[in-house]
Motif scaffolding. Structure first.
Motif, PDB file in Angstrom:
ATOM      1  N   VAL A 218       0.843  -1.191   0.000  1.00 41.55           N
ATOM      2  CA  VAL A 218       0.000   0.000   0.000  1.00 41.55           C
ATOM      3  C   VAL A 218       0.878   1.240   0.000  1.00 41.55           C
ATOM      4  O   VAL A 218       2.036   1.198   0.418  1.00 41.55           O
ATOM      5  CB  VAL A 218      -0.950   0.033   1.227  1.00 41.55           C
ATOM      6  CG1 VAL A 218      -1.902  -1.147   1.207  1.00 41.55           C
ATOM      7  CG2 VAL A 218      -0.157   0.069   2.535  1.00 41.55           C
ATOM      8  N   LYS A 219       0.321   2.342  -0.464  1.00 45.07           N
ATOM      9  CA  LYS A 219       1.019   3.620  -0.396  1.00 45.07           C
ATOM     10  C   LYS A 219       0.830   4.211   1.001  1.00 45.07           C
ATOM     11  O   LYS A 219      -0.222   4.053   1.606  1.00 45.07           O
ATOM     12  CB  LYS A 219       0.479   4.581  -1.457  1.00 45.07           C
ATOM     13  CG  LYS A 219       0.788   4.154  -2.879  1.00 45.07           C
ATOM     14  CD  LYS A 219       0.264   5.181  -3.878  1.00 45.07           C
ATOM     15  CE  LYS A 219       0.594   4.774  -5.310  1.00 45.07           C
ATOM     16  NZ  LYS A 219       0.081   5.752  -6.295  1.00 45.07           N
ATOM     17  N   LEU A 220       1.852   4.896   1.487  1.00 42.32           N
ATOM     18  CA  LEU A 220       1.810   5.451   2.832  1.00 42.32           C
ATOM     19  C   LEU A 220       1.753   6.972   2.776  1.00 42.32           C
ATOM     20  O   LEU A 220       2.643   7.618   2.246  1.00 42.32           O
ATOM     21  CB  LEU A 220       3.046   5.001   3.622  1.00 42.32           C
ATOM     22  CG  LEU A 220       3.219   3.488   3.772  1.00 42.32           C
ATOM     23  CD1 LEU A 220       4.524   3.171   4.489  1.00 42.32           C
ATOM     24  CD2 LEU A 220       2.030   2.877   4.522  1.00 42.32           C
ATOM     25  N   ASP A 221       0.677   7.513   3.320  1.00 43.14           N
ATOM     26  CA  ASP A 221       0.510   8.971   3.355  1.00 43.14           C
ATOM     27  C   ASP A 221      -0.447   9.309   4.490  1.00 43.14           C
ATOM     28  O   ASP A 221      -1.625   9.557   4.273  1.00 43.14           O
ATOM     29  CB  ASP A 221      -0.017   9.481   2.017  1.00 43.14           C
ATOM     30  CG  ASP A 221      -0.140  11.003   1.980  1.00 43.14           C
ATOM     31  OD1 ASP A 221       0.492  11.659   2.823  1.00 43.14           O
ATOM     32  OD2 ASP A 221      -0.878  11.527   1.116  1.00 43.14           O
ATOM     33  N   SER A 222       0.067   9.324   5.715  1.00 47.58           N
ATOM     34  CA  SER A 222      -0.775   9.580   6.881  1.00 47.58           C
ATOM     35  C   SER A 222       0.036  10.254   7.971  1.00 47.58           C
ATOM     36  O   SER A 222       1.254  10.037   8.094  1.00 47.58           O
ATOM     37  CB  SER A 222      -1.368   8.270   7.417  1.00 47.58           C
ATOM     38  OG  SER A 222      -1.978   8.465   8.680  1.00 47.58           O
ATOM     39  N   ILE A 223      -0.641  11.030   8.796  1.00 43.07           N
ATOM     40  CA  ILE A 223      -0.014  11.649   9.950  1.00 43.07           C
ATOM     41  C   ILE A 223       0.539  10.605  10.907  1.00 43.07           C
ATOM     42  O   ILE A 223       1.473  10.858  11.668  1.00 43.07           O
ATOM     43  CB  ILE A 223      -1.030  12.565  10.676  1.00 43.07           C
ATOM     44  CG1 ILE A 223      -0.356  13.401  11.767  1.00 43.07           C
ATOM     45  CG2 ILE A 223      -2.168  11.762  11.275  1.00 43.07           C
ATOM     46  CD1 ILE A 223       0.591  14.437  11.269  1.00 43.07           C
ATOM     47  N   ALA A 224      -0.020   9.383  10.844  1.00 40.97           N
ATOM     48  CA  ALA A 224       0.395   8.308  11.749  1.00 40.97           C
ATOM     49  C   ALA A 224       1.358   7.325  11.094  1.00 40.97           C
ATOM     50  O   ALA A 224       1.673   6.283  11.670  1.00 40.97           O
ATOM     51  CB  ALA A 224      -0.837   7.559  12.257  1.00 40.97           C
ATOM     52  N   ALA A 225       1.855   7.649   9.907  1.00 43.42           N
ATOM     53  CA  ALA A 225       2.668   6.685   9.156  1.00 43.42           C
ATOM     54  C   ALA A 225       3.984   6.349   9.837  1.00 43.42           C
ATOM     55  O   ALA A 225       4.510   5.248   9.665  1.00 43.42           O
ATOM     56  CB  ALA A 225       2.939   7.210   7.747  1.00 43.42           C
TER      57      ALA A 225
END
Length: 316
Positions: A218-225
């Motif tokens: 999956v692609k990762l793009d989160s404040i919690a990554a």
């Protein structure tokens, strides 16, 4: 021994003198704008700032450590946990972390005396470097989520919680690579308590795997990554999830930040975004309990960068 309630009980006996029995508290009706009270397991108060100390201690205590020592790849929390456990047991550790890692977490790893190597854009890059180092030196690799000892260690948080709050109907758990959720779900397997996996939309390896029928990238793009940013969930956690996780849901980053703010404003609890992710599912209404449903939320990590915390809590 495989992943099971029995193995988790054995792991708990092995590690209990090295870990904290973190508190479980009741929120009180009206907290977080909810009309019901919930049980909060304060695992962000664990040694090294997250639940991962449990898996790290179990892995080190249940294996023969070579002269080359320990190698681990981490987004931050696992590295701090391995460094903490290694320091407590008098072992040397080399930790590989990607450039995305929170500076506060890198500083914490170094504070335990570990040798820290920062390189690569994402966790997968750090993992590849760690694997290369392990093959060259013979150091033992402690995996953050896709290993039996790690998962059984993480599951000990459920054993404690079951003693503290024995009547929970549902437990919400944040997911990165899936080790924590797998441990909790394995402990509660074949019981009335259901486990709900919660992930950010921008970091949802378990949700994607369950939809695809197998682990996928999956692609990762989160404040919690930097805490939950596994590009692909673990094989062991995926297998457990297929059998023992009742539901997988996704939350927006804005909901995670709102949960982080409310934890501070209403309960004076500071957690990192990953630690607030499970609560975000309730506050945002993505998960709606049935009337009278007794809900538990696991606050899994507290290694937040002070500037980010200040900006978040002030609403910037």
């Amino acid at each position: 021994m495989q992943i099971s309630k029995q193995a988790i009980e054995v792991a708990h006996k092995r590690i209990q003198k090295y870990i904290r029995k973190t508190p479980s508290i009741v929120s009180g009706n009206g907290t977080f704008g909810l009309k019901y009270s919930i049980s909060l397991k304060l695992e962000h108060l664990q040694h090294s700032g997250s639940f991962k100390a449990r898996g790290a201690f179990n892995s080190l205590l249940n294996n023969t450590i070579p002269e080359a020592g320990i190698a681990a790849a981490s987004g931050g929390n696992h590295g701090a946990a391995v460094a903490c456990a290694a320091h407590a047991l008098g072992l040397k550790a080399k930790i590989f972390v990607p450039e995305i890692s929170n500076p506060a977490k890198i500083d914490k790893i170094r504070s335990f005396g570990a040798d820290v190597h920062v390189e690569g854009a994402a966790y997968a890059d750090a993992a590849a470097l760690c694997s290369e180092y392990q093959q060259q030196t013979g150091a033992i690799d402690i995996h953050p989520y896709d290993a039996v000892d790690t998962i059984n260690g993480q599951g000990t948080v459920a054993l404690e919680w079951a003693e503290q709050s024995p009547d929970l109907d549902t437990i919400l758990v944040a997911v990165g690579g899936g080790g924590l959720a797998a441990g909790v779900a394995s402990y509660y397997a074949n019981s009335p308590t259901k486990i709900v996996a919660v992930e950010p939309y921008g970091s949802c390896s378990m949700h994607a795997a369950l939809e695809a029928g197998e682990p996928v990238d999956v692609k990762l793009d989160s404040i919690a990554a930097n805490a939950l940013g596994a590009k692909r969930c673990g094989i062991f956690p995926f297998e457990v999830a297929q059998s023992h996780i009742a539901e997988s849901i996704l939350v927006e980053d804005d909901a995670i930040l709102a949960a982080q703010r409310r934890l501070w404003r209403e309960m004076q609890l500071v957690v990192e975004p990953g630690g607030a992710t499970a609560l975000a599912a309730l506050i945002s209404g993505v998960y709606k309990p049935a009337e009278g449903e007794r809900v538990g939320v696991l606050l899994c990590g507290g290694n937040a960068e002070l500037l980010q915390v200040n900006n978040t809590l002030s609403g910037r």
